[in-house]
Scaffold this motif. Sequence first.
Motif, PDB file in Angstrom:
ATOM      1  N   GLU A 479    -106.292  44.845 -65.407  1.00 19.78           N
ATOM      2  CA  GLU A 479    -106.955  45.125 -63.387  1.00 19.78           C
ATOM      3  C   GLU A 479    -108.276  45.839 -64.074  1.00 19.78           C
ATOM      4  OE1 GLU A 479    -102.310  46.236 -62.413  1.00 19.78           O
ATOM      5  OE2 GLU A 479    -103.405  48.152 -63.296  1.00 19.78           O
ATOM      6  N   ASP A 480    -108.909  45.769 -63.000  1.00 22.95           N
ATOM      7  CA  ASP A 480    -110.179  46.169 -62.680  1.00 22.95           C
ATOM      8  C   ASP A 480    -110.636  48.320 -62.957  1.00 22.95           C
ATOM      9  OD1 ASP A 480    -111.244  43.833 -62.836  1.00 22.95           O
ATOM     10  OD2 ASP A 480    -110.655  43.421 -60.564  1.00 22.95           O
ATOM     11  N   GLU A 481    -109.518  48.381 -61.434  1.00 22.26           N
ATOM     12  CA  GLU A 481    -109.383  50.112 -62.081  1.00 22.26           C
ATOM     13  C   GLU A 481    -107.974  50.854 -62.849  1.00 22.26           C
ATOM     14  OE1 GLU A 481    -108.760  50.790 -57.349  1.00 22.26           O
ATOM     15  OE2 GLU A 481    -111.544  49.951 -57.354  1.00 22.26           O
ATOM     16  N   LEU A 482    -108.522  51.465 -62.957  1.00 22.22           N
ATOM     17  CA  LEU A 482    -107.667  52.425 -63.577  1.00 22.22           C
ATOM     18  C   LEU A 482    -106.166  52.714 -62.733  1.00 22.22           C
ATOM     19  CD1 LEU A 482    -108.224  54.677 -66.377  1.00 22.22           C
ATOM     20  CD2 LEU A 482    -107.351  52.392 -67.407  1.00 22.22           C
ATOM     21  N   PRO A 483    -104.794  52.002 -62.948  1.00 22.51           N
ATOM     22  CA  PRO A 483    -103.824  53.063 -61.928  1.00 22.51           C
ATOM     23  C   PRO A 483    -103.679  54.240 -62.040  1.00 22.51           C
ATOM     24  CG  PRO A 483    -102.495  51.799 -63.991  1.00 22.51           C
ATOM     25  CD  PRO A 483    -103.891  51.928 -63.925  1.00 22.51           C
ATOM     26  N   GLU A 484    -103.297  55.205 -60.753  1.00 23.36           N
ATOM     27  CA  GLU A 484    -103.596  56.671 -60.996  1.00 23.36           C
ATOM     28  C   GLU A 484    -102.011  57.202 -61.059  1.00 23.36           C
ATOM     29  OE1 GLU A 484    -103.448  59.730 -56.762  1.00 23.36           O
ATOM     30  OE2 GLU A 484    -103.084  57.897 -56.505  1.00 23.36           O
ATOM     31  N   THR A 485    -103.042  58.498 -62.003  1.00 21.60           N
ATOM     32  CA  THR A 485    -101.785  58.890 -62.741  1.00 21.60           C
ATOM     33  C   THR A 485    -102.008  60.666 -61.700  1.00 21.60           C
ATOM     34  OG1 THR A 485    -103.680  59.602 -64.117  1.00 21.60           O
ATOM     35  CG2 THR A 485    -102.039  57.908 -64.484  1.00 21.60           C
ATOM     36  N   LYS A 486    -101.069  61.342 -62.050  1.00 22.22           N
ATOM     37  CA  LYS A 486    -100.918  62.687 -61.720  1.00 22.22           C
ATOM     38  C   LYS A 486     -99.600  63.958 -61.948  1.00 22.22           C
ATOM     39  CE  LYS A 486     -99.007  60.860 -57.259  1.00 22.22           C
ATOM     40  NZ  LYS A 486     -97.569  61.512 -56.512  1.00 22.22           N
TER      41      LYS A 486
END
Length: 596
Positions: A479-486
Amino acid sequence: MDMELDPDEVFRDDEDDAEAEYFRERASTKELAVYLIDASPKMFLTHSPSEKHMKDESHFHITMSCILSSLKTQIISRSYDEVAICFFNTREKKNLQDLNGVFVFNVGDRESLDRPTAKFIKELSQLEEKFAKEIGSQYGIVAGSRENSLYNALWVAQALLRKGSARTADKRILLFTNEDDPFGNIKGATKTDMTRTTQQRAKDAQDLGISIELFPLSEPHKEFDLSRFYADMIGIDDDGIAEFMSAIGAKFEDMEYELKRRMIKKRIVKTLTFTIANGLAIEVNTYALVRPTVPGSTVWLDSVTNQPLKIERSFICADTGALMEEPTKRFQTYQNMNVKFSVEELSEIKREVLGSTLIFVALHRSMLRLNRFAVAFYGNPSHPQLVAIVAQDEVKVAGGQVEPPGMHIIYLPYADDIRPIEEFQMSPENPVPRASDEQIDKAAALMKRIDLKGFSITQLSNPALQRHYAVLQALALEEDELPETKDKTLPDEEGMSRPTVVNAIDQFKHSVYGDQYEARSSAGDDNMSEASKKRKASAGNAVKECENYNWAEMAESGKLTTLTVVELKYYLTAHNLPVSGKKEDLISRIKMHLRK
């Protein structure tokens, strides 16, 4: 060749026995799940946007997003569980039974029901775009035809779940559909017969220990009517329909937004002998309901094939140097004789207390009914510990079990363990300050305003681990971007800014510190330590120096390696990132931050 048996090892607690741990892990319960997805044309109709979804989305897209999110989480939290993806109401067919309208999705040499891999998830995420071309959507239940795609799908799912024993695996079928009456266009005796055979197929699966969970998708202005067909199929009475429909939203919320926790499976901590009275003893297992989470263990890979290495253990005869082919035995010396034990015999010895389950259930029910708890000794003779044994009933909601039934072991203090702290802090010259009644009332009011309703420790995830697994996911799926983490450990700024909360905080501060509190707080900035001033100045200098570099261009061209460690730390300090580690670590940290 025999192996000498340690006298203390036969009755050693399970947590201390390496071999018991090995066999227990192999026999531990895992989950086998089949995602059964309705692919009829109705599932591809788009709906008006809502607060949650800002663009038109079909039920098929929502379902696929939820499943993908669940699979990504599963690799982290339940890596040994196995899944299969099965579509029904399809134009093409792909299943071992060669039934119409059912397509089992898979990739490469992976089995149809197997652990999810990065390649499997990646290709599944791209499937929606080419679904119409490669698989196709069509109604599998039409008037004038005896074809029954739902019946076929349940048959295929049941066949996929033949793998594994019901004792060591939880088997589930997760059914996603927005059609509450699959036989609505069929009339008369044909409809009755098709309804009966489909529900019987579902009952046959349930009789084999397979649970069927329905995820109904309602249209914007029409709620899914469970009573038309599915209530009878999954066994929900009329009184439970409303509760089921109210809880189904939470199920989708769990699947789509479940944080990347590494939830450690329920694991036996110890096996204890529970002596009740008059020589009556039963064997019980103890579990830790809450445990700290840690990153997964390192997996060694072959340097050529990149496949996981399998660890095998062999025994070599000390006399001849030959490999031992027969299973090893252990022995215990008794009166100058070696008494041999096989692994099976040792296992039986450790589990020689019979009837424990019935006695435990009877005791548990009695404690709940009489509202009593037990006081017992726990530990060993050299360090006995008083404990309270408190029975807990099972807590369930429509979405599943919240708290398991059992008994809690609560350590009780001895008299020496209870010490009035104030006595050690008091002195004639410096008496311990006590809060006034007004201060106590203001504190109580503040606590009431910021009380976390229905809080559970499982609602919080380790933000460092979330970040860790987000990076792994991005690398594995390219994936080009990191998944969003909360980060749920951060303060709830929105909640804390509510007028009622702000007012309660102000009243508490003024009751404790007086009206001059704000003035004293601002004066404290003038008394900042030299070290604090130095750190603040250093951060400001880093921000200024950081602006002299085109970091994105240097990272793209590979010129970050030409910078010194001091120069690299300008960027890290300016962006509040850790500055520890070698030069390669600093460069990697900068590149990762630039990708966000």
